[in-house]
Every structure is written in C-alpha cells, then in structure tokens.
Design an enzyme around this catalytic site. Structure first.
Site, short mmCIF file in Angstrom:
data_model
loop_
_atom_site.label_atom_id
_atom_site.label_comp_id
_atom_site.label_asym_id
_atom_site.label_seq_id
_atom_site.Cartn_x
_atom_site.Cartn_y
_atom_site.Cartn_z
N LYS A 168 0.85 -1.20 0.00
CA LYS A 168 0.00 0.00 0.00
C LYS A 168 0.89 1.24 0.00
O LYS A 168 1.85 1.31 0.78
CB LYS A 168 -0.89 -0.03 1.25
CG LYS A 168 -1.91 1.11 1.34
CD LYS A 168 -2.76 0.98 2.61
CE LYS A 168 -3.83 2.04 2.71
NZ LYS A 168 -4.68 1.87 3.92
N SER A 187 -9.46 2.12 2.78
CA SER A 187 -8.51 2.87 1.99
C SER A 187 -7.48 1.97 1.32
O SER A 187 -6.81 2.41 0.39
CB SER A 187 -7.78 3.87 2.88
OG SER A 187 -7.04 3.18 3.88
N SER A 241 -10.15 -0.05 7.08
CA SER A 241 -9.46 -0.03 5.79
C SER A 241 -8.83 -1.34 5.35
O SER A 241 -8.33 -1.42 4.23
CB SER A 241 -8.39 1.07 5.80
OG SER A 241 -8.99 2.34 5.78
#
Lengths: 443, 443
Positions: free
Chosen positions: A81, A151, A175
């Site tokens: 990420k 996210s 997330s």
C-alpha cells in the site's frame, strides 16, 4: 521440468513450495505475475507504481540466492500500500504533495518482508493518506462498476484479482477488513502495535494498525509468523465440536443490509452443523450506544490527525484534501476534553472485551453492511470495523458468502488482544466449513 | 551596524529579533555557533554529525529569504537528536547497524521546524535507539567527569553548553527531563501525541514522546507555538498570589537524594514567599506501589520494543546491544497478559491524575534523584519521570537549583493532558521567582 501454468494464480504458500525447491525460478514467477497485471491493470487499476524492469532485476537477484540461504518468503510477490515507504520506489501516500517522492528507505514492515526474501512488487492505490473515503479509480475485480473498498483499495483489488498473492494494508477504522469483504479475500488486522507501523504514514497513533491480505488462511499464517506474532501460549489444535463462538451483532446492527443479515445467519447455521456452539451475545449495555462509539473513534482518529498532518499542512495546505485540512484546523471543533474522554473510554472497554473474548473460542461479527456498493465514489462504510480497531483486538476476515448481486461478502472473527496465533488457529478451523459451504469461491 | 559578540550564547528568542530585522545575518550567527562548537566539542562531544559547510550553505540560503517571507524561527539553530531522520544528514540512531545511513527525508518534527525557517545544525548523540542507558562519551558541560544524562544526551549538552539555543529530544521514560536537570536547562515534554513522532525511531508506540530543550521559558513557548500546541481554552494570565500548586513527592520519593530533597523544599519556600499556595498532595493510595508502577512502564515500553526492533534484529542481531536483542527475544519473559494489564492500568490512571491536576494550577514534583552522577557509564535514573510519561501528561523542567557539588538540579511542573499552553503559562510564572532565587544561573 514441468512449469505449472497460471503461476500468478497460486497462493503464497503454493508458489513458495515451487520456488524453494527450484521447480520454478523467481523470474519465471515474476513474468507470470507481470503478464497477469498487464492483462488486467487497465480494468482494475490497483497500482500506483510498478516497474517491470525493477521487478525482474529483483527476481533475478533472488534467484542467485543459494537454496540453503533462502528466506521464508523467498520470491513471493507482495503488493505494498502506497502509505508505506519503500527504498527503491516512489511513495506518494495518495497525495499530490508527494508526487514523485522518493524516500530511499523501507518501512519497518517492508524491510522485514524483504529480509524474509519477498519480491516487493510495487505500490498500490490508497485514498489520500488513508484518511479520505473517495478518490481512487481502482475497481472491484468482480465488477468494475463497484468499489473495491478503501482505503487499502489497491492491495485488496490486486490480491483478489490474482495479480499478487499477498498485499499490505493499514486500518484506522475499517481499511483492511472492509476491502477484504468487498473483494472476497482473507485479511488479518493483528493486535494493535503487534507489528511496527514505523515508516508508514501516520493517521492516528492510537489506532493505526498494519495488516495484510491473502487468498488463503495458510498465507495469513505465513505472514503472521514472519512478523513473529506470538501469544502467551501456543494455540491448541481446534476441534470444531469443542468450539464455542460468540455471535455479536454489535450496536451497529441497524446498518446491516440483507446480505450481511443472511451471511451471519448462514455462518451460524454452517458452524452449528459442524458441531460448533454458536451463542448470540449482546453487547454490554453500557457500551451499546453505537453513535457514541462511532463518534468517539472519530474524535480519537481525527484529533490524532491534527498533529499527524501538520507537516503537510505547513508544506502546502492548498494541496490537501479539504477533509484533511479540516482535521488540522479542527473544523469539527472537537475539544481536548472530548478527546481524552474518548481515549479513556475506549481504553476502559478493552479489558472488558478481552474478557468476553476469553469466554469463547472466538467472536464472529459482521465485516460490512453488505456487498460492495455500486460506483467508485463511496468506498463503503467501516460501521462494523471501527469498534474492534478501537478495542485493539485482532480480526480476521473470512470471505465465505455471496450477496444479492453475486458479489462477495464475509464475516469477521475476533479474539482478545495478543491472541493473534489463537485467532489464526480458530479462524482456519472455522473457515474450512464456511468456505466449503458458504458459496464464495476464491478462484 | 553593531554586531553583538557571543551571538552563540543568545536564546532563540533573542537571536530571532536580531535575525528578523537584519541586525545580523544567519551566516554571521552560524559562524559564531560553529566557532563555539569548535572551541568546545573536544570536551563536550555532543555531536554525532555536523558539517560546517552544509550549515553555512543553509545559513546563506536563509539569508536570501526576503524579510517579509521569513518564518517564525528564521535562522535559529536547532540541534536534532540522532533518532530523528534528516534529509540532508546521516541518521544513525546511535547504532552500528545504521553507520552512514542516509535516509534522505526529514522526520515530521524536523520538517515542521524547517518550514518555520530553522537552521537545522546537526545531529546529536543518543544512546542506542534511545533504549539503552550507557554508551555515549558526551560529557556534562558543567563537569566533564559527569554524565549529561540520557538518552537525549547530545541535545541537552549542546544547549547547556551554549552551542545551540534549541535541541530536540524524545522521552520514553526520562530521556528529556533527566538530562535537562543534569545540564541545568529548560525542557518540555508535551502531552503524548500532541506532536507527531513520525520519522523518528520508535521504541514504544504507547509512550514515546517528542520534546525539546531550551535556555528560557520564552524559547519553550516559541517552539510549542510552532508545533501548534493548543488547549481547549487560552490560558489565563497567572497571578502568583492566586496560584495553587500541588507538591507531589510520588511513590519514588525514597530515591530522592539530599539535592532533590533540598530543591523541593526550597521551591516550596520560594513559591510560598511569593504568595503561591503550595500543598503537599499524596499519591492516590491505590497507585502508591512505586515498584509496581515502574515495572508496568518497563513492561509497556520493553514489550512495545519487541515489534519496534524486530527489523533491526532481522537485519543483523549481532550488531544490537544485548539489551535491545533481549527486548526482541523477550528475555525478561513478560507475558502478553501482563502487557495488557500494564497498558490498561496506566490508561485507568490517566483520568484520575488529570483530575488531580485540574484541582490545582499545576503539580510540582522532582525531576531527578539528585545532581548528575560522576562518570559517563551510568546516565542516571528516570525514577521521577516515567510515571508522568506513562500518564501522557505534559511536563516542563525548571532548572532552578544547585546540588552539593555545584551541579544544577531542577524540578518538574506537570499539568493535565492537553493543557500544554496552560503548563507553559504557569511554568513561566513559577520559574521567575524560582530562577531568581533558586541559585542556578543559565549563563
């Protein structure tokens, strides 16, 4: 030598066996992965940075390591990420402020995976600093008209789309677990602070948690062991007939749509059929005000964000999303008094929920309100996640079910703090009948 | 134009006035600072990295900024503890593992100071990862045979030795307040998480706190404002005759030597003379087991260290101090059960101590057992600091007194969480009579 086709589709544990005994080279594996990504990226858009030449040179370097010296994750591709710094790739945090930013160093977690021999493949799409709930154009691999959830959108989508077996993410509210449910894969959010978040962008010091996505329970176990997750005692082997599961609908149950309603019921039915005792346990009444719980977690995270994003505010506040600018300016007018009350209230709840967890083999609870919603603007609600994040308890997502539109939908398994290995063991045992009979199949 | 001599000896606020109105240039100031360091460094050994050419080029760049665009810290020299990453200097964390490490980016706090116009001077000596209590050969500027205290040894020594007006440090137990006392300067440990620790080496996520050293209360205020520390209400102006101070000896009082005993008494006498009501307040009896409080903070910090230093352990555990290796291996055999109990216990104490603080203008309490001990091996005890660090309360050190050997010795002023501006205001008011009559003079 027979090289299996569709190497990209293997789980980490499967490909590791082939890589470790030289059935395949890391380079062959990398080529397969890159081929899959090339084929699919224009639809899924999971990556914010991926350099095939860098991947191949890393793969060849890994191939040079003699078999006896190979790490426990030798050659396995990992998606990172883009809120975690990487020494050989840009790190942009989903923010125009950091366009082309080259930090030149790895986050703690990325470094640990590299030492374990991982092939750090590239950086995946995140919302701005993980702190907004819209923005990315990453699509759900199972329906490009639906969000993959945020996210940690890119890591979840890439793992679900067979582009990579392992993905890294973070969770401040929901997330990790939410995108895992929307994309139909496994995820683990370990106990708060069981894995270092050093070198990843901070949103909320009090709740930010590092975690990971995979397509099998075996793979979650593999990654957990690399991060040396340990309980006080080795988890005992789970016999389903002896297991007692607390089904907790939480004070957010009014957010559950028909998909989650059905999933929870089906989970209970399947588990009971296999001898598991499933008892519905109500939330302790003194904590049953869902709105208050939600507001307290917002106060904690968004007040923490005041200090976390002051640097970016000073750098150039005009390039910050108004939501993040609002955190720094405290436009919600949270008082410090509310802030310490929220911190203390969550802290006081933690031992109580640890005790509830200790009374059972595990807690099962919803992961999401329902299937992934249509459209890419709304990345979904963390309504069923933030409580456990705030409680610092470890959570594993099991992607066993299907919603009304054929999209995946799963449930969360929760344990007490620092019962991560126990959680892995019980989740594996529960996942077997759930995955066999729940309906969702990970291709 | 008349250029004052000994520019290096000015406080940040003093030099800022000269720099802002172009009475002096940043380059002139930097030359004075560098001269002082050159004169003194072979004795004090505060710096682990300092490149005069880099300093001068930064100074000249600052001089190019038009007066109207200068930041609130324009040209003021700041020493950075070498556990905070810096984009233009090596960051070595006091560890052989990171020799020559060039992270290429600034920690959050360093970046915020740079945006404010600070002249980031160089990196100061720390113990290994701030987590050991020996090692550095930095000396106490007031007696080279005595320790300056750790772990923020270099920043404290450099500020005390008039080499730089501001120094940055971190505190996990007593790493800011203790060296401030040993070297006779002011320090502020703000409320936990009021300033971001992003980009500094993590020891304990639950208690690591960023803070700073200065030679005046005015300078502490200056830095606090740059980091946007805010209370719910603007602090009211302090009238000493209306002030009520709680004197808390803490359960660690048996560690207090004659120096601290006298300092606390003298502080009470001076304050009373100026009309302050000083009431000795006993520690709540349910928390009065000092050994248990100490052990709980050790469990929190050293268990957090398991994940914090796993990366370095995997990098090369043979290059880690055995103490740090022991953290990762949990050689103290802390259980996770003890860990959550310690976390929950400290969490449950926080609102109680906030309430005690709210009943008074401030709490005063010892900073150290006594003067800096002889020798450089033992960097002193955090016996009087760890409780407040664990409670997340803001602390300011006032260096007002002198011990039996002529070394400085101060006291701590403590307020409730997120009463940082209140703490600055009351500390300034209390410091005036204390500094005037206490005996210690900052040259």
């Amino acid at each position: 030598m027979l090289v299996p086709t569709r190497l990209y589709s293997l789980t980490a544990s499967q490909v590791l066996r082939l890589l470790k005994n030289d059935t395949i080279t890391v380079e062959q594996y990398a080529l397969s992965i890159l081929g899959r990504i090339e084929e699919r990226d224009s639809i899924v858009k999971a990556w914010t940075y991926l350099d095939p030449q860098l991947v191949l040179s890393q793969a060849r370097a890994l191939d040079q390591i003699p078999p006896g010296q190979r790490g426990p994750l030798h050659g396995v591709a990992v998606a990172v990420k883009d809120v975690m710094n990487t020494k050989d790739m840009p790190t942009q945090f989903g923010s125009p402020l950091y366009e082309g930013n080259q930090p030149g160093f790895d986050s703690s977690a990325v470094a640990i995976l590299r030492y374990a021999g991982a092939l750090i493949l590239g950086k995946t799409v995140t919302t701005e600093f993980t702190a907004t709930n819209m923005g990315p154009n990453t699509t759900n691999p199972h329906d490009p008209n639906r969000t993959p959830g945020g996210s940690s959108a890119g890591s979840a989508a890439a793992v679900a789309d067979l582009q990579v077996p392992l993905g890294l993410g973070t969770q401040t509210a929901g997330s990790l677990i939410r995108p895992a449910s929307f994309t139909g894969i496994f995820a683990m959010k370990p106990t708060f602070n069981a894995i270092s978040t050093e070198g990843q962008k901070t949103y909320s010091v009090n709740v930010d948690t590092f975690g990971f996505f995979a397509r099998s329970m075996e793979d979650l176990q593999l990654v957990a062991d690399i991060f040396a997750l340990k309980d006080d005692e080795l988890p005992s082997s789970v016999i389903l007939k002896d297991a007692r599961v607390a089904l907790i609908k939480t004070p957010m149950w009014d957010k559950a749509g028909p998909g989650t309603d059905a999933a929870m019921e089906k989970a209970a039915t399947i588990l009971k059929k296999h001898g598991v005792k499933v008892e519905e346990v109500s939330f302790p009444p003194e904590y049953s005000d869902g709105k208050a719980l939600k507001r307290m977690l917002e106060i904690i995270a968004n007040s923490d964000a005041q200090a976390a994003f002051l640097r970016e505010y000073r750098m150039d506040k005009t390039k910050l999303d108004p939501i993040i600018r609002g955190f720094v300016e405290n436009s919600a007018n949270y008082t410090r008094k509310e802030r310490v009350q929220a911190l203390d209230r969550y802290a006081s709840m933690r031992p109580i929920f640890d005790e509830i967890a200790a009374d059972f083999s595990a807690i099962i609870t919803p992961s999401v309100p329902d299937e992934a919603p249509l459209g890419l603007d709304d990345m979904g609600s963390p309504a069923f996640n933030f409580i456990w994040t705030g409680l610092h308890m470890p959570v594993i997502h099991i992607p066993a079910f299907i919603g009304a539109h054929g999209m995946p939908l799963g449930i969360s398994v929760v344990a007490g703090r620092f019962f991560d290995q126990h959680l892995l063991a019980i989740s594996k045992a529960l996942s077997e009948p759930l995955m066999a009979e729940g309906g969702w199949k990970i291709s």
